[in-house]
Design a protein around this motif. Structure first.
Motif, PDB file in Angstrom:
ATOM      1  N   ASP A 185       3.834   7.779  -2.687  1.00 44.43           N
ATOM      2  CA  ASP A 185       5.004   7.769  -1.803  1.00 44.43           C
ATOM      3  C   ASP A 185       5.555   9.180  -1.611  1.00 44.43           C
ATOM      4  O   ASP A 185       6.733   9.374  -1.317  1.00 44.43           O
ATOM      5  N   GLY A 186       4.695  10.183  -1.763  1.00 46.98           N
ATOM      6  CA  GLY A 186       5.094  11.580  -1.628  1.00 46.98           C
ATOM      7  C   GLY A 186       5.248  12.005  -0.176  1.00 46.98           C
ATOM      8  O   GLY A 186       5.157  11.182   0.753  1.00 46.98           O
ATOM      9  N   PRO A 187       5.455  13.296   0.074  1.00 46.17           N
ATOM     10  CA  PRO A 187       5.763  13.769   1.427  1.00 46.17           C
ATOM     11  C   PRO A 187       4.640  13.581   2.440  1.00 46.17           C
ATOM     12  O   PRO A 187       4.900  13.233   3.595  1.00 46.17           O
ATOM     13  N   VAL A 188       3.390  13.811   2.055  1.00 47.74           N
ATOM     14  CA  VAL A 188       2.286  13.596   2.993  1.00 47.74           C
ATOM     15  C   VAL A 188       2.184  12.116   3.330  1.00 47.74           C
ATOM     16  O   VAL A 188       2.051  11.734   4.503  1.00 47.74           O
ATOM     17  N   ALA A 189       2.273  11.275   2.304  1.00 48.48           N
ATOM     18  CA  ALA A 189       2.211   9.829   2.540  1.00 48.48           C
ATOM     19  C   ALA A 189       3.348   9.367   3.444  1.00 48.48           C
ATOM     20  O   ALA A 189       3.149   8.546   4.350  1.00 48.48           O
ATOM     21  N   ALA A 190       4.542   9.872   3.220  1.00 49.42           N
ATOM     22  CA  ALA A 190       5.689   9.483   4.044  1.00 49.42           C
ATOM     23  C   ALA A 190       5.474   9.873   5.502  1.00 49.42           C
ATOM     24  O   ALA A 190       5.788   9.095   6.422  1.00 49.42           O
ATOM     25  N   ALA A 191       4.941  11.066   5.728  1.00 48.45           N
ATOM     26  CA  ALA A 191       4.676  11.511   7.096  1.00 48.45           C
ATOM     27  C   ALA A 191       3.611  10.646   7.763  1.00 48.45           C
ATOM     28  O   ALA A 191       3.710  10.317   8.960  1.00 48.45           O
ATOM     29  N   GLY A 225       2.910   7.441   7.027  1.00 49.32           N
ATOM     30  CA  GLY A 225       3.496   6.136   7.301  1.00 49.32           C
ATOM     31  C   GLY A 225       4.335   6.152   8.562  1.00 49.32           C
ATOM     32  O   GLY A 225       4.277   5.216   9.385  1.00 49.32           O
ATOM     33  N   GLU A 226       5.113   7.197   8.741  1.00 51.07           N
ATOM     34  CA  GLU A 226       5.939   7.314   9.936  1.00 51.07           C
ATOM     35  C   GLU A 226       5.081   7.459  11.189  1.00 51.07           C
ATOM     36  O   GLU A 226       5.364   6.866  12.241  1.00 51.07           O
ATOM     37  N   ALA A 227       4.006   8.229  11.102  1.00 49.78           N
ATOM     38  CA  ALA A 227       3.114   8.399  12.251  1.00 49.78           C
ATOM     39  C   ALA A 227       2.433   7.076  12.617  1.00 49.78           C
ATOM     40  O   ALA A 227       2.282   6.755  13.805  1.00 49.78           O
ATOM     41  N   THR A 233      -2.935   0.730  12.602  1.00 49.18           N
ATOM     42  CA  THR A 233      -3.320   0.802  11.200  1.00 49.18           C
ATOM     43  C   THR A 233      -3.930   2.183  10.985  1.00 49.18           C
ATOM     44  O   THR A 233      -4.841   2.587  11.702  1.00 49.18           O
ATOM     45  N   LEU A 234      -3.399   2.896  10.013  1.00 52.43           N
ATOM     46  CA  LEU A 234      -3.833   4.271   9.767  1.00 52.43           C
ATOM     47  C   LEU A 234      -4.480   4.386   8.397  1.00 52.43           C
ATOM     48  O   LEU A 234      -3.840   4.132   7.376  1.00 52.43           O
ATOM     49  N   HIS A 235      -5.758   4.755   8.399  1.00 50.96           N
ATOM     50  CA  HIS A 235      -6.413   5.181   7.164  1.00 50.96           C
ATOM     51  C   HIS A 235      -6.150   6.676   7.077  1.00 50.96           C
ATOM     52  O   HIS A 235      -6.726   7.461   7.833  1.00 50.96           O
ATOM     53  N   GLY A 236      -5.282   7.072   6.158  1.00 51.77           N
ATOM     54  CA  GLY A 236      -4.807   8.444   6.103  1.00 51.77           C
ATOM     55  C   GLY A 236      -5.732   9.410   5.411  1.00 51.77           C
ATOM     56  O   GLY A 236      -5.268  10.441   4.899  1.00 51.77           O
ATOM     57  N   GLY A 237      -7.032   9.115   5.391  1.00 51.99           N
ATOM     58  CA  GLY A 237      -7.943   9.955   4.618  1.00 51.99           C
ATOM     59  C   GLY A 237      -7.620   9.782   3.156  1.00 51.99           C
ATOM     60  O   GLY A 237      -7.450   8.661   2.678  1.00 51.99           O
ATOM     61  N   SER A 238      -7.499  10.876   2.405  1.00 50.88           N
ATOM     62  CA  SER A 238      -7.116  10.744   0.998  1.00 50.88           C
ATOM     63  C   SER A 238      -6.234  11.895   0.582  1.00 50.88           C
ATOM     64  O   SER A 238      -6.213  12.948   1.221  1.00 50.88           O
ATOM     65  N   ILE A 239      -5.496  11.679  -0.489  1.00 47.11           N
ATOM     66  CA  ILE A 239      -4.642  12.699  -1.090  1.00 47.11           C
ATOM     67  C   ILE A 239      -5.091  12.926  -2.527  1.00 47.11           C
ATOM     68  O   ILE A 239      -5.851  12.127  -3.095  1.00 47.11           O
ATOM     69  N   LEU A 260      -5.203   6.215   1.376  1.00 45.48           N
ATOM     70  CA  LEU A 260      -3.989   5.473   1.691  1.00 45.48           C
ATOM     71  C   LEU A 260      -4.147   4.809   3.053  1.00 45.48           C
ATOM     72  O   LEU A 260      -4.543   5.459   4.023  1.00 45.48           O
ATOM     73  N   VAL A 261      -3.823   3.521   3.137  1.00 48.90           N
ATOM     74  CA  VAL A 261      -3.886   2.791   4.403  1.00 48.90           C
ATOM     75  C   VAL A 261      -2.501   2.247   4.726  1.00 48.90           C
ATOM     76  O   VAL A 261      -1.881   1.586   3.880  1.00 48.90           O
ATOM     77  N   PHE A 262      -2.046   2.522   5.944  1.00 46.02           N
ATOM     78  CA  PHE A 262      -0.719   2.116   6.387  1.00 46.02           C
ATOM     79  C   PHE A 262      -0.830   1.094   7.517  1.00 46.02           C
ATOM     80  O   PHE A 262      -1.706   1.194   8.380  1.00 46.02           O
ATOM     81  N   SER A 263       0.093   0.145   7.526  1.00 43.77           N
ATOM     82  CA  SER A 263       0.143  -0.873   8.565  1.00 43.77           C
ATOM     83  C   SER A 263       0.760  -0.300   9.837  1.00 43.77           C
ATOM     84  O   SER A 263       1.364   0.790   9.818  1.00 43.77           O
ATOM     85  N   PRO A 264       0.666  -1.023  10.956  1.00 41.41           N
ATOM     86  CA  PRO A 264       1.343  -0.569  12.179  1.00 41.41           C
ATOM     87  C   PRO A 264       2.866  -0.514  12.043  1.00 41.41           C
ATOM     88  O   PRO A 264       3.532   0.089  12.892  1.00 41.41           O
TER      89      PRO A 264
END
Length: 267
Positions: A60-66, A68-70, A77-83, A102-106
């Protein structure tokens, strides 16, 4: 299922904050896709081992938060690569650090995480700095009409280990996502193994690699989408690119019915 693979190019002169802002702008431009995929460790640097410790963050850090918002703003559905994930060590002697997708929902919610099982480095690099994941993970990606597509998660070096993908198929996956930081000197393996995994598992394979040069490593690019018969639907070159491709999931099911090779497994 409409998919966008965002092949990010970067070097050593771009800050994590600047790259995050640039990448999330690209994600927001993919409105209308069902699934958007980013490369492995695009923020921390795929081979930039010396900076991983300072760039590690929780899920839930800053990259993840950005991210999720995007995802929420684009409605994808966003597969955010990896952290480089930092958390509590599971056992004494562990690092408490993982290469985590990390995978985020719409709606912008974190709906799945996958900790890379196979660490690259032959005793150095990832094995020296990170813990191995243990869980096989699939996620349901919603598509138009209210249906969803089961997608199996993996990362980069995992591509060399076909047994992982058999587990993902057994878990119901019809598509396999592979974010990566795969170097140019082995890029032929990258494209070949992606097609092999598609053919042997009768799955769509979605490979999203990094471009550019960082930490002295020229990255391979050549992201690709491969259908369940091994046909390449779309392929990028060596530079930054966005691949947009329509994936026919019904064709995967039909191919498995017409040519039921998976039913003949003995081991």
């Amino acid at each position: 299922m409409k998919v966008a693979l965002i092949q990010i190019a970067y070097g050593d002169d771009e800050s994590v904050a600047d790259r995050t802002a640039r990448v999330t702008r690209l994600v927001r431009e993919q409105e209308g896709h069902d699934l958007v995929v980013l490369p492995e460790l695009w923020a921390a640097g795929g081979f930039d081992y010396r900076h991983w410790d300072e760039r590690a963050e929780p899920v839930d850090g800053p990259v993840a938060a950005a991210l999720g918002e995007a995802a929420r703003e684009a409605g994808v559905t966003l597969h955010g690569g990896s952290i480089v994930e930092r958390g509590e060590p599971a056992a004494e002697g562990d690092h408490g650090v993982w290469n985590t997708s990390l995978v985020f929902s719409p709606q912008g919610e974190l709906v799945a995480t996958y900790r890379k099982i196979h660490r690259f480095g032959f005793g150095d690099g990832e094995p020296r700095l990170m813990d191995a994941g243990e869980e096989v993970v699939t996620v349901a990606v919603p598509v138009a009409g209210g249906a969803s597509v089961p997608v199996g998660l993996s990362t980069c070096y995992d591509l060399r280990f076909p047994e992982l993908y058999r587990h993902l198929v057994d878990a119901g996956a019809l598509a396999l996502v592979v974010p990566a930081a795969w170097p140019m000197r082995r890029v032929e393996h990258w494209t070949l193994l992606g097609r092999a995994r598609a053919v042997e598992d009768q799955c769509v394979v979605l490979q999203c690699n990094t471009a550019g040069t960082h930490a002295g490593h020229e990255m391979g690019g050549h992201s690709q989408a491969v259908d369940a018969t091994g046909r390449v639907l779309a392929e990028a070159g060596a530079g930054e690119a966005v691949l947009s491709v329509e994936v026919d999931v019904d064709a995967v099911r039909q191919w498995r019915e017409d040519f039921p090779v998976l039913a003949d497994r003995r081991l």
